[in-house]
Structures are given as structure tokens and as C-alpha cells.
Write an enzyme that holds these catalytic residues in place. Structure first.
Site, PDB file in Angstrom:
ATOM      1  N   HIS A   1       0.860  -1.188   0.000  1.00 32.46           N
ATOM      2  CA  HIS A   1       0.000   0.000   0.000  1.00 32.46           C
ATOM      3  C   HIS A   1       0.897   1.239   0.000  1.00 32.46           C
ATOM      4  CE1 HIS A   1      -3.745   2.206   1.737  1.00 32.46           C
ATOM      5  NE2 HIS A   1      -2.915   3.112   1.226  1.00 32.46           N
TER       6      HIS A   1
ATOM      7  N   HIS B   1       2.966  14.636   0.753  1.00 31.76           N
ATOM      8  CA  HIS B   1       2.360  15.897   0.331  1.00 31.76           C
ATOM      9  C   HIS B   1       3.449  16.947   0.452  1.00 31.76           C
ATOM     10  CE1 HIS B   1      -1.759  14.339   0.354  1.00 31.76           C
ATOM     11  NE2 HIS B   1      -1.479  13.753   1.491  1.00 31.76           N
TER      12      HIS B   1
ATOM     13  N   HIS C   1       1.506   5.340  -1.909  1.00 35.23           N
ATOM     14  CA  HIS C   1       1.092   6.408  -2.821  1.00 35.23           C
ATOM     15  C   HIS C   1       2.350   7.006  -3.426  1.00 35.23           C
ATOM     16  CE1 HIS C   1      -2.997   6.318  -1.123  1.00 35.23           C
ATOM     17  NE2 HIS C   1      -2.350   5.977  -0.024  1.00 35.23           N
ATOM     18  N   LEU C   2       2.513   6.843  -4.724  1.00 38.60           N
ATOM     19  CA  LEU C   2       3.727   7.369  -5.362  1.00 38.60           C
ATOM     20  C   LEU C   2       3.478   8.671  -6.115  1.00 38.60           C
ATOM     21  CD1 LEU C   2       5.442   4.071  -6.640  1.00 38.60           C
ATOM     22  CD2 LEU C   2       5.958   5.395  -4.579  1.00 38.60           C
ATOM     23  N   ARG C   3       2.189   9.045  -6.262  1.00 35.52           N
ATOM     24  CA  ARG C   3       1.823  10.330  -6.891  1.00 35.52           C
ATOM     25  C   ARG C   3       2.232  10.408  -8.364  1.00 35.52           C
ATOM     26  NH1 ARG C   3      -1.414  10.604  -2.611  1.00 35.52           N
ATOM     27  NH2 ARG C   3      -0.521  11.574  -0.773  1.00 35.52           N
TER      28      ARG C   3
ATOM     29  N   LYS D   1      -9.468  -0.580  -5.622  1.00 34.91           N
ATOM     30  CA  LYS D   1      -9.511   0.122  -4.345  1.00 34.91           C
ATOM     31  C   LYS D   1     -10.860   0.780  -4.135  1.00 34.91           C
ATOM     32  CE  LYS D   1      -7.729   1.917  -0.589  1.00 34.91           C
ATOM     33  NZ  LYS D   1      -6.469   2.564  -0.270  1.00 34.91           N
TER      34      LYS D   1
ATOM     35  N   ASP E   1       1.373   2.712   3.447  1.00 33.82           N
ATOM     36  CA  ASP E   1       0.519   3.879   3.257  1.00 33.82           C
ATOM     37  C   ASP E   1       1.350   5.168   3.242  1.00 33.82           C
ATOM     38  OD1 ASP E   1      -1.763   5.299   2.735  1.00 33.82           O
ATOM     39  OD2 ASP E   1      -2.407   5.405   4.817  1.00 33.82           O
TER      40      ASP E   1
ATOM     41  N   ALA F   1      -4.316  14.891   4.581  1.00 27.57           N
ATOM     42  CA  ALA F   1      -4.053  13.650   5.317  1.00 27.57           C
ATOM     43  C   ALA F   1      -3.013  12.832   4.566  1.00 27.57           C
ATOM     44  CB  ALA F   1      -5.339  12.853   5.450  1.00 27.57           C
TER      45      ALA F   1
ATOM     46  N   HIS G   1     -10.487   1.099   1.940  1.00 25.16           N
ATOM     47  CA  HIS G   1     -10.260   2.136   2.945  1.00 25.16           C
ATOM     48  C   HIS G   1     -11.509   2.104   3.815  1.00 25.16           C
ATOM     49  CE1 HIS G   1      -8.578   6.035   4.414  1.00 25.16           C
ATOM     50  NE2 HIS G   1      -9.805   6.100   4.887  1.00 25.16           N
TER      51      HIS G   1
ATOM     52  N   HIS H   1      -4.704  -0.407   6.260  1.00 22.09           N
ATOM     53  CA  HIS H   1      -4.280   0.319   7.460  1.00 22.09           C
ATOM     54  C   HIS H   1      -5.203   0.125   8.664  1.00 22.09           C
ATOM     55  CE1 HIS H   1      -6.810   2.985   5.140  1.00 22.09           C
ATOM     56  NE2 HIS H   1      -5.839   3.433   4.412  1.00 22.09           N
TER      57      HIS H   1
ATOM     58  N   ASN I   1      -5.387   6.773  -6.180  1.00 15.36           N
ATOM     59  CA  ASN I   1      -6.116   8.008  -5.852  1.00 15.36           C
ATOM     60  C   ASN I   1      -5.328   9.243  -6.275  1.00 15.36           C
ATOM     61  OD1 ASN I   1      -4.151   7.523  -3.884  1.00 15.36           O
ATOM     62  ND2 ASN I   1      -5.222   8.706  -2.327  1.00 15.36           N
TER      63      ASN I   1
END
Ligand code: NCD
Ligand code: ZN
Length: 346
Positions: free
Chosen positions: A13, A248, A15-17, A101, A244, A260, A138, A174, A41
Site C-alpha cells: 500500500h 504531500h 502512494h507514489l503520486r 480500491k 501507506d 491527510a 479504505h 491500514h 487516488n
């Protein structure tokens, strides 16, 4: 010097953007993990096979450019109220999507196009069940206080899905509470949970005092944290690692309405080693990071190794330059400025 050698881990899990952020944060994951399940996302979520293809092309190109030949980004699709059965089939056949997801609408970063009513997605879940695509959830109920949002989601929408699709594989992403741990232990093997490193380290007090510790679902009580540590060091294959890690820009975190997400990728493996060592369970680390998740997803175990050394290092206060040394907007990592006991030998 003490060293620890384990099978190369997977992050189930992350987030690599996109764009500049992707380019900057990718090495922290790709240098350490052999595979990572990359979350969909994005600013424009990966709601179609075409978007999945486009995004992972970009990601794979960066991997190649930055020389991460042994790293594999595992694909995910983003579910909306309008997802069609065809999206599921095509994304598996053409893009080898492993998981879809489910973000309940409005619960976290990038969930604005998420799902309002899971019962409308019946045919989609049936297709996933048939094809062995994992439902990654989620598990928070929209518009509920975060102390109760997970329980509400699990006794409501999750229960409906679980009962109606008896062979669907499901991951609670998570897991954050003692109650969830207890509950999850009672489900059959097709339901599993990821646990992050930061939820093994933080309680809600740490979130009040530092916005960089704020994520969804937020860290809870000390008892909850202890239950999570017990779960990951118990040797129960239902609990496996998903960082996770959710970067940002600094300015997005240090403001009212902070985003978040905890950017943990630079510290997760050293931190896990420190926590597992503290409770005398270093020998359980490898199963948690490098076996149980792969087995749940039906993937072969990685063959590479990861070496950690017990040598203190200080986590940078921020990453302020890109890989070519050009100044970028700062990104603050989890545990910025703190000293950790273990470090990765690259
Ligand atoms: C994640 C993000 O920033 O994309 N944020 C978070 O707080 N965990 C989204 C998510 O996984 O909820
Ligand atoms: Zn996430």
C-alpha cells in the site's frame, strides 16, 4: 556491527503520486522494496483501464530512467459508483491489475470520486470474485467521527460485501484499532489487513502536536497501538505490511485543512526493525514484510535481499532538492529530525 539480512520486502500500500512528486519520492520505495502495490487516488483517479495504463507507463518510465530495474509497480484500479464490469475484466487482462480500491466518498485524500453506495457495485464485486482480483478497502464510513468510522464501515458496507461474495479476497487497509485486530482474527483467510509502520509508533497525541503525523485513518490510543504491535509480531499471516506512505508538499501539511497522509517511505524499514527489536521479535519481521502479503496476493516470494545495519542515523528535516540537485518545494518525511537505530545498506 549488528546486521540484519531479510528477503527483499513488498509494500502492499503506497502512494507514489505523479509528475515532480513521483520523480522525487520514487527512489525511497524502489531502492528498498522489490514490489509495491501503488494506489490509484491521483488528482485524476485511475478509474479506467486507459488511465491505469497511462499512469503506470509513466511510472515504469521513471523507474527505468532512475535505474530501478528490479522494482515492480503492482497495478490498482479506483472504484467509483459508475465502475463497470468491463473495467474490471479489461484492467486485469490488459494491465494485470491485482486489486481494485474502494474509497468511501469523502473519507480521505483523493476520495472525492469514491463510492457512495457499495450495493450498487454488486456486479463489479462478482466479477472481481470470479477473476481473483482483490478488493482493497479504505474502511471508514463517510461523515463519521474517525473514532467510530472504521467500526461503522465494517459492520455495514463491509459486512454486506463479505456475505454476498463468499470467495472475494478482501484487504482492510491500514488497520488502526485493537477492536479491528480482534475482529479480523475471526474472519477466514480470504480477509486480511495491512498495517503501517506509523500506526505502530503514533498515538493521537502525536497527531495533535505535529501535522506531519496526520493521516486517515488517524492514529488512535496507546492500547490500540500496542494491539497493532502484537498483531504484526504474532506471526499471524492475516497481517502484512502496507506503508501507506503518502507524501504531500510541506505547505499542504502545515496549514489549516492540512492534507491527510504521512510520508513514511524513507524510514519504514529502519523503523520496523527498531519496533520489532524492541519487543524481541526481529525474527518475525521478514514474514511481515516479505512473505505474508505475497502469499495473500498469490505472488511468488521475492528472491533479492535487503540488508539493514544497526547504526544510528538522523532523518532529514525535509527533502528540498530533486535528484539533479535543483531546488523543489520541500517534502517533510515522517520522523523528520529524529534519530533511528537501524539504517538500510544500499
Ligand atoms: C492517503 C493519501 O494522501 O493519498 N492519505 C492518508 O492519510 N492515508 C490516502 C489514504 O490512503 O487514505
Ligand atoms: Zn493509502
Amino acid at each position: 556491527m549488528e546486521t540484519l539480512v531479510i528477503r527483499r520486502p513488498d509494500d502492499f500500500h503506497v502512494h507514489l503520486r505523479e509528475g515532480e512528486m513521483l520523480r522525487r519520492v520514487l527512489p525511497f520505495t524502489a531502492q528498498v522494496f522489490e514490489r509495491a502495490l501503488v494506489m490509484p487516488n491521483l488528482t485524476k483517479p485511475l478509474i479506467s483501464t486507459y488511465k491505469v495504463k497511462e499512469y503506470f507507463r509513466e511510472l515504469d518510465r521513471y523507474c527505468e530512467k532512475q535505474g530501478f530495474k528490479d522494482f515492480r509497480a503492482l497495478r490498482t484500479l479506483y472504484l467509483t459508483d459508475k465502475t463497470l464490469v468491463g473495467n474490471i475484466a479489461w484492467s486485469q487482462v490488459w494491465e494485470n491489475v491485482l486489486a481494485a480500491k474502494l474509497y468511501p466518498k469523502g473519507t480521505t485524500t483523493g476520495s472525492a470520486q469514491g463510492v457512495l453506495d457499495v450495493e450498487r457495485l454488486g456486479p463489479v464485486f462478482a466479477e472481481m470474485e470470479k477473476r481473483g482480483i482483490v478488493l482493497s478497502i479504505h474502511a471508514e464510513m463517510p461523515e463519521m467521527h474517525s473514532d467510530y468510522a472504521e467500526d461503522e464501515f465494517l459492520i455495514g458496507p463491509f459486512w454486506w460485501i463479505y456475505q454476498n461474495f463468499p470467495r472475494l479476497k478482501i484487504v482492510w487497509e491500514h488497520v488502526t484499532t485493537a477492536y479491528m485486530v480482534k475482529l479480523l482474527e475471526r474472519y477466514p483467510a480470504r480477509v486480511a489487513g495491512t498495517i503501517t509502520a506509523h500506526h505502530l509508533w503514533l498515538t493521537r497525541d502525536d497527531v495533535f502536536s505535529n501535522p506531519h503525523n496526520y493521516c486517515k485513518p488517524p492514529a488512535k490510543s496507546k492500547e490500540d497501538m500496542v494491539a497493532l504491535i502484537n498483531a504484526v509480531t504474532s506471526g499471524n499471516p492475516k497481517f502484512f505490511f502496507g506503508s501507506d506512505s503518502a507524501p504531500h508538499w510541506k505547505w499542504q501539511k502545515e496549514r489549516a485543512k492540512a492534507k491527510a497522509g504521512v510520508f513514511s517511505a524513507p524510514v519504514v524499514m529502519p523503523l520496523l526493525a527498531q519496533i520489532f527489536e524492541a519487543v524481541g521479535a526481529l525474527h518475525r519481521l521478514e514474514d511481515f514484510t516479505s512473505r505474508f502479503g505475497a502469499e495473500f496476493y498469490g505472488l511468488p516470494l521475492n528472491t533479492g535481499k535487503l540488508v539493514l545495519e544497526k547504526r544510528p542515523w538522523k532523518v532529514p528535516l525535509a527533502y528540498t532538492r530533486d535528484l539533479d540537485g535543483e531546488a523543489i518545494e520541500p517534502i517533510v518525511p515522517f520522523l523528520a529530525g529524529e534519530t533511528l537505530d537501524w539504517q538500510i545498506v544500499l
